[in-house]
Motif scaffolding. Structure first.
Motif, PDB file in Angstrom:
ATOM      1  N   LEU A   1      -9.246 -48.636  -6.510  1.00  0.00           N
ATOM      2  CA  LEU A   1      -8.238 -49.496  -7.109  1.00  0.00           C
ATOM      3  C   LEU A   1      -7.286 -50.026  -6.040  1.00  0.00           C
ATOM      4  O   LEU A   1      -6.721 -49.264  -5.267  1.00  0.00           O
ATOM      5  N   LYS A   2      -7.145 -51.373  -5.989  1.00  0.00           N
ATOM      6  CA  LYS A   2      -6.233 -52.001  -5.040  1.00  0.00           C
ATOM      7  C   LYS A   2      -5.050 -52.583  -5.794  1.00  0.00           C
ATOM      8  O   LYS A   2      -5.213 -53.286  -6.787  1.00  0.00           O
ATOM      9  N   LEU A   3      -3.847 -52.278  -5.302  1.00  0.00           N
ATOM     10  CA  LEU A   3      -2.626 -52.732  -5.949  1.00  0.00           C
ATOM     11  C   LEU A   3      -1.953 -53.800  -5.111  1.00  0.00           C
ATOM     12  O   LEU A   3      -2.014 -53.780  -3.881  1.00  0.00           O
ATOM     13  N   SER A   4      -1.308 -54.732  -5.786  1.00  0.00           N
ATOM     14  CA  SER A   4      -0.506 -55.729  -5.084  1.00  0.00           C
ATOM     15  C   SER A   4       0.770 -55.083  -4.576  1.00  0.00           C
ATOM     16  O   SER A   4       1.071 -53.917  -4.878  1.00  0.00           O
ATOM     17  N   LEU A   5       1.539 -55.832  -3.793  1.00  0.00           N
ATOM     18  CA  LEU A   5       2.796 -55.313  -3.264  1.00  0.00           C
ATOM     19  C   LEU A   5       3.738 -54.920  -4.394  1.00  0.00           C
ATOM     20  O   LEU A   5       4.379 -53.858  -4.353  1.00  0.00           O
ATOM     21  N   PHE A   6       3.821 -55.762  -5.418  1.00  0.00           N
ATOM     22  CA  PHE A   6       4.678 -55.448  -6.561  1.00  0.00           C
ATOM     23  C   PHE A   6       4.191 -54.188  -7.291  1.00  0.00           C
ATOM     24  O   PHE A   6       5.000 -53.343  -7.713  1.00  0.00           O
ATOM     25  N   GLY A   7       2.877 -54.063  -7.411  1.00  0.00           N
ATOM     26  CA  GLY A   7       2.320 -52.874  -8.064  1.00  0.00           C
ATOM     27  C   GLY A   7       2.635 -51.609  -7.294  1.00  0.00           C
ATOM     28  O   GLY A   7       2.962 -50.572  -7.889  1.00  0.00           O
ATOM     29  N   LYS A   8       2.533 -51.678  -5.955  1.00  0.00           N
ATOM     30  CA  LYS A   8       2.858 -50.506  -5.139  1.00  0.00           C
ATOM     31  C   LYS A   8       4.327 -50.134  -5.266  1.00  0.00           C
ATOM     32  O   LYS A   8       4.673 -48.947  -5.312  1.00  0.00           O
ATOM     33  N   ILE A   9       5.189 -51.136  -5.321  1.00  0.00           N
ATOM     34  CA  ILE A   9       6.626 -50.855  -5.475  1.00  0.00           C
ATOM     35  C   ILE A   9       6.892 -50.138  -6.790  1.00  0.00           C
ATOM     36  O   ILE A   9       7.656 -49.164  -6.849  1.00  0.00           O
ATOM     37  N   ILE A  10       6.237 -50.603  -7.860  1.00  0.00           N
ATOM     38  CA  ILE A  10       6.404 -49.971  -9.162  1.00  0.00           C
ATOM     39  C   ILE A  10       5.911 -48.532  -9.134  1.00  0.00           C
ATOM     40  O   ILE A  10       6.572 -47.607  -9.648  1.00  0.00           O
ATOM     41  N   VAL A  11       4.745 -48.303  -8.526  1.00  0.00           N
ATOM     42  CA  VAL A  11       4.171 -46.956  -8.459  1.00  0.00           C
ATOM     43  C   VAL A  11       5.084 -46.024  -7.667  1.00  0.00           C
ATOM     44  O   VAL A  11       5.389 -44.899  -8.099  1.00  0.00           O
ATOM     45  N   TYR A  12       5.550 -46.481  -6.488  1.00  0.00           N
ATOM     46  CA  TYR A  12       6.427 -45.639  -5.675  1.00  0.00           C
ATOM     47  C   TYR A  12       7.760 -45.378  -6.368  1.00  0.00           C
ATOM     48  O   TYR A  12       8.329 -44.291  -6.260  1.00  0.00           O
ATOM     49  N   PHE A  13       8.246 -46.377  -7.105  1.00  0.00           N
ATOM     50  CA  PHE A  13       9.501 -46.189  -7.840  1.00  0.00           C
ATOM     51  C   PHE A  13       9.336 -45.123  -8.927  1.00  0.00           C
ATOM     52  O   PHE A  13      10.191 -44.232  -9.084  1.00  0.00           O
ATOM     53  N   LEU A  14       8.235 -45.207  -9.668  1.00  0.00           N
ATOM     54  CA  LEU A  14       7.983 -44.220 -10.712  1.00  0.00           C
ATOM     55  C   LEU A  14       7.792 -42.825 -10.136  1.00  0.00           C
ATOM     56  O   LEU A  14       8.274 -41.831 -10.698  1.00  0.00           O
TER      57      LEU A  14
END
Length: 275
Positions: A2-15
């Motif tokens: 699974l590859k995440l966009s920059l926004f997706g990575k930010i959301i994951v790290y925030f959570l």
């Protein structure tokens, strides 16, 4: 993968950061308040201690009998883990590698333990242990914890044992190996990651449990660590400074255990995810 966009990575790290805060803040507050006086806990529960009081730990150790609690919890948790690993691995091996009548029923029956918590059957368990004169005994607790943790352990181990090639067992059988030798020398070494997960999770569950010791143990000399710490809960007042110190001492062994064996735990979880 699974590859995440920059926004997706930010959301994951925030959570993940929020989750870490939710987990770590209570531990931090517990340690912080364990170094304060009773008065300071009431007046400034979220501040750093104005005077560090390490003597809270020595008082908690003596008044609660932390040493005796450690010994009893180590006996119960250690023996329970050994019983869980032996019984669960044998059962999972039989269910996974042998075909016999009632095999599916036995597996489904064992999985019912995941759906129905043992606390719902506390009255029948109490009557059963009382009839066998096992109340107020460490051996009674060991039997309870072993049986309670078997369903999850069987479920996990069976999935790993299913991945062991049958050709290995057949080749060993041709060479004259008995079923016990195949189980002990071939299957168990190949599922060590799963065994480490079962051991760590079971040890933590048993060590931290308060419910069953509260119900079945009446003698303070047989109290586990969690039951020993409960002495600081009074009828009219709670000794919060000693309670936080006792809780810190109670959870310290499980944290140290996880830090020591975290690599094996993560390896087992990763292999389980790949399977």
């Amino acid at each position: 993968m699974l590859k995440l966009s920059l926004f997706g990575k930010i959301i994951v790290y925030f959570l993940l950061a929020v989750y870490c805060l939710v987990i770590l803040v209570p531990f931090f507050m517990m340690i912080l308040n364990s170094l304060k006086s009773m008065r300071e806990i009431y007046l400034q529960p979220f501040s750093f201690p104005s005077k560090v009081m390490f003597e809270n730990y020595s008082k908690a150790w003596q008044q609660a009998g932390i040493g005796t609690g450690y010994k009893n919890s180590l006996i119960v948790a250690g023996t329970s883990v050994i019983g869980i690993v032996i019984v669960s691995s044998m059962f999972a091996y039989a269910i996974s590698k042998y075909t016999f009548k009632g095999r599916r029923f036995l597996f489904i029956y064992s999985m019912l333990g995941l759906a129905f918590p043992a606390r719902l059957a506390i009255i029948p368990i109490f009557i059963l242990l009382r009839n066998f004169h096992l109340t107020n005994s460490l051996f009674g607790l060991i039997l309870i914890y072993t049986s309670v943790n078997i369903p999850f352990s069987v479920f996990l181990l069976k999935n790993f044992i299913d991945g062991v090639p049958n050709e290995l067992s057949e080749a060993a059988r041709i060479d004259g190996a008995s079923p016990m030798q195949i189980y002990w020398k071939i299957v168990l070494p190949l599922v060590k990651p799963a065994l480490s997960i079962v051991s760590i999770v079971s040890f933590v569950n048993v060590w931290n449990d308060f419910f069953f010791p509260l119900i079945f143990i009446t003698d303070r000399s047989k109290a586990t660590i969690t039951l020993a710490v409960s002495i600081f809960f009074g009828e009219y007042v709670n000794q919060w400074h000693l309670l936080f110190s006792g809780l810190t001492l109670a959870v310290a062994p499980t944290i140290i255990l996880f830090l020591l064996f975290s690599r094996q735990f993560i390896t087992g979880m990763t292999q389980g995810a790949i399977k």
